[in-house]
Design a protein around this motif. Structure first.
Motif, short mmCIF file in Angstrom:
data_model
loop_
_atom_site.label_atom_id
_atom_site.label_comp_id
_atom_site.label_asym_id
_atom_site.label_seq_id
_atom_site.Cartn_x
_atom_site.Cartn_y
_atom_site.Cartn_z
N THR A 15 37.81 54.36 87.63
CA THR A 15 37.43 53.34 88.60
C THR A 15 38.09 53.57 89.96
O THR A 15 38.16 52.66 90.78
N THR A 16 38.57 54.77 90.19
CA THR A 16 39.17 55.09 91.48
C THR A 16 38.07 55.28 92.52
O THR A 16 37.24 56.18 92.40
N ILE A 17 38.05 54.41 93.51
CA ILE A 17 37.08 54.52 94.61
C ILE A 17 37.85 54.88 95.89
O ILE A 17 39.07 54.97 95.87
N PHE A 18 37.14 55.10 96.97
CA PHE A 18 37.75 55.62 98.19
C PHE A 18 38.96 54.83 98.67
O PHE A 18 40.00 55.42 98.95
N PRO A 19 38.88 53.50 98.84
CA PRO A 19 40.05 52.77 99.32
C PRO A 19 41.26 52.90 98.39
O PRO A 19 42.39 53.01 98.86
N LEU A 20 41.00 52.91 97.09
CA LEU A 20 42.09 53.04 96.12
C LEU A 20 42.68 54.45 96.15
O LEU A 20 43.89 54.63 95.99
N TRP A 54 35.87 46.98 77.88
CA TRP A 54 35.27 47.08 79.20
C TRP A 54 36.17 47.75 80.23
O TRP A 54 35.68 48.49 81.08
N LEU A 55 37.46 47.49 80.18
CA LEU A 55 38.36 47.95 81.24
C LEU A 55 39.31 49.05 80.80
O LEU A 55 40.03 49.60 81.64
N THR A 56 39.32 49.39 79.52
CA THR A 56 40.22 50.45 79.04
C THR A 56 39.47 51.68 78.55
O THR A 56 40.08 52.71 78.31
N ASP A 57 38.15 51.58 78.41
CA ASP A 57 37.33 52.73 78.06
C ASP A 57 36.83 53.38 79.35
O ASP A 57 36.23 52.72 80.19
N GLU A 58 37.10 54.67 79.51
CA GLU A 58 36.74 55.33 80.77
C GLU A 58 35.23 55.34 81.03
O GLU A 58 34.79 55.49 82.17
N ASN A 59 34.42 55.20 79.99
CA ASN A 59 32.97 55.17 80.16
C ASN A 59 32.43 53.79 80.53
O ASN A 59 31.29 53.67 80.98
N MET A 60 33.24 52.75 80.34
CA MET A 60 32.79 51.37 80.59
C MET A 60 33.58 50.67 81.69
O MET A 60 33.18 49.60 82.15
N ALA A 61 34.70 51.25 82.12
CA ALA A 61 35.58 50.57 83.06
C ALA A 61 34.88 50.28 84.39
O ALA A 61 35.01 49.19 84.95
N GLY A 101 43.46 49.07 88.43
CA GLY A 101 44.38 49.94 89.14
C GLY A 101 43.83 51.34 89.35
O GLY A 101 44.59 52.27 89.65
N GLY A 102 42.53 51.50 89.19
CA GLY A 102 41.92 52.82 89.35
C GLY A 102 41.70 53.56 88.04
O GLY A 102 40.99 54.57 88.00
N GLY A 103 42.28 53.10 86.97
CA GLY A 103 42.15 53.76 85.66
C GLY A 103 40.99 53.18 84.87
O GLY A 103 40.21 52.38 85.38
N PRO A 104 40.87 53.61 83.62
CA PRO A 104 41.67 54.66 82.98
C PRO A 104 41.18 56.05 83.37
O PRO A 104 39.98 56.27 83.55
N THR A 155 35.49 62.63 92.74
CA THR A 155 35.41 61.57 91.73
C THR A 155 35.37 60.20 92.39
O THR A 155 34.55 59.34 92.04
N SER A 156 36.25 60.00 93.36
CA SER A 156 36.28 58.70 94.06
C SER A 156 35.02 58.48 94.89
O SER A 156 34.53 57.35 94.98
N LEU A 157 34.48 59.56 95.47
CA LEU A 157 33.24 59.43 96.24
C LEU A 157 32.08 59.05 95.33
O LEU A 157 31.27 58.16 95.66
N LYS A 158 32.00 59.70 94.18
CA LYS A 158 30.95 59.38 93.20
C LYS A 158 31.08 57.94 92.72
O LYS A 158 30.08 57.20 92.66
N ASN A 159 32.31 57.54 92.38
CA ASN A 159 32.53 56.17 91.91
C ASN A 159 32.18 55.15 93.00
O ASN A 159 31.60 54.09 92.71
#
Length: 310
Positions: free
Chosen positions: A262-267, A167-174, A255-258, A84-88
């Motif tokens: 938005t969790t990427i590799f460094p996070l 924008w930041l609380t919907d998992e499809n738009m964050a 913070g990587g959510g929701p 998931t983080s790699l894709k993001n």
């Protein structure tokens, strides 16, 4: 005759000693930067790789840890959050690079022309790059807020949307929200590098092209782009490395959510090391990220050298 030969030998010996002294003096000038690189760059990377092969957590940090080989790497490979983080990270990097480059190039072409207020406009655009990322993330977190955000207010006023977009609380738009913020941060840097490249292009070629009747579009395609190719390659490489390791912006905004949207590799590495307190797993993730960036850099160097030879 013997005295002259002896004098010549003494002169040669003196010159050799002087050259050796100058050579060692040159190394002394390089020594501080070499020590700095070893202590603050090479050693942390090597220690991080060493740590990834051990079982180090907050529980056994003082008591010691054992060598477990590649178990940490197998653990993250079997973790769905790794993919998931790699894709993001890939989506985040490609989207940001594309829009930063296109918008930055358009602004560089615009600012390369001579018009009143050009320097002021250029300085204002650089403010976005100079502001600390934590402040930028906080501002965009407010601007992209669902019910009270400026973005939604403007779009509703213009009739673009009927209801607020979270924008930041919907998992499809964050992830889209964080991409928008990072694009705004990176545009000034792209513009600055491309503008420097454009100002170094020879004007004689454009004058000759105008005489031959070439349109501005053809001048851009057949003159500007080929001459700007080395600058573009370096810029894309730097932008990719910088964007792939973005941490603070997303940490402040979501913070990587929701739901890890938005969790990427460094996070991901940060969460494993400082939230789950598994330092070795965090080190393994960082090592994987380091290997990926190294591969990208080596591919770039190979392509550049191949083009230089041609």
């Amino acid at each position: 005759m013997k005295k002259e030969i002896k004098q010549q030998v003494n002169k040669i010996g003196y010159r050799n000693k002087k050259n050796r002294a100058m050579k060692w003096t040159s190394y002394l000038f390089v020594l501080p930067s070499a020590i700095f690189t070893l202590v603050f760059l090479v050693f942390p990377i090597l220690y991080n790789i060493f740590l990834s092969f051990k079982n180090v957590t907050m529980m056994n940090l003082r008591s010691g840890s054992e060598f477990i080989g590649i178990d940490n790497y197998l653990k993250i490979i079997n973790d769905p959050l790794f993919y998931t983080s790699l894709k993001n990270s890939i989506i985040f990097t490609i989207a940001c690079m594309l829009f930063q480059f296109v918008i930055g190039f358009a602004l560089a072409l615009f600012l390369n022309k001579d018009f009143p207020g050009r320097n002021l406009f250029r300085s204002m655009l650089l403010l976005g790059w100079m502001i600390p990322i934590v402040i930028t993330g906080t501002i965009y977190k407010w601007m992209l807020a669902g019910d009270t955000g400026v973005f939604n207010f403007i779009m509703e006023y213009l009739g673009i949307i009927d209801s607020p977009i979270y924008w930041l609380t919907d998992e499809n738009m964050a992830l889209v929200g964080t991409i928008i913020a990072n694009i705004w941060i990176g545009i000034p840097f792209n513009m600055l590098i491309l503008l420097a490249g454009l100002q170094g292009l020879p004007t004689q070629l454009y004058e000759a092209a105008k005489i031959d009747g070439a349109s501005r579009f053809k001048q851009f395609i057949f003159i500007t782009l080929p001459l700007m190719k080395p600058t573009i390659q370096i810029l894309l490489m730097l932008t990719m490395i910088y964007t792939f390791k973005v941490f603070d912006l997303i940490f402040v905004m979501t913070g990587g959510g929701p739901v890890d949207a938005t969790t990427i590799f460094p996070l991901y590495a940060y969460q494993e090391a400082f939230t789950n307190y598994d330092l070795s797993v965090g080190a393994a993730i960082s090592s994987v990220m380091f290997v990926l960036l190294t591969i990208f850099a080596l591919v770039y160097l190979y392509i550049s050298r191949k083009e230089d030879k041609n």
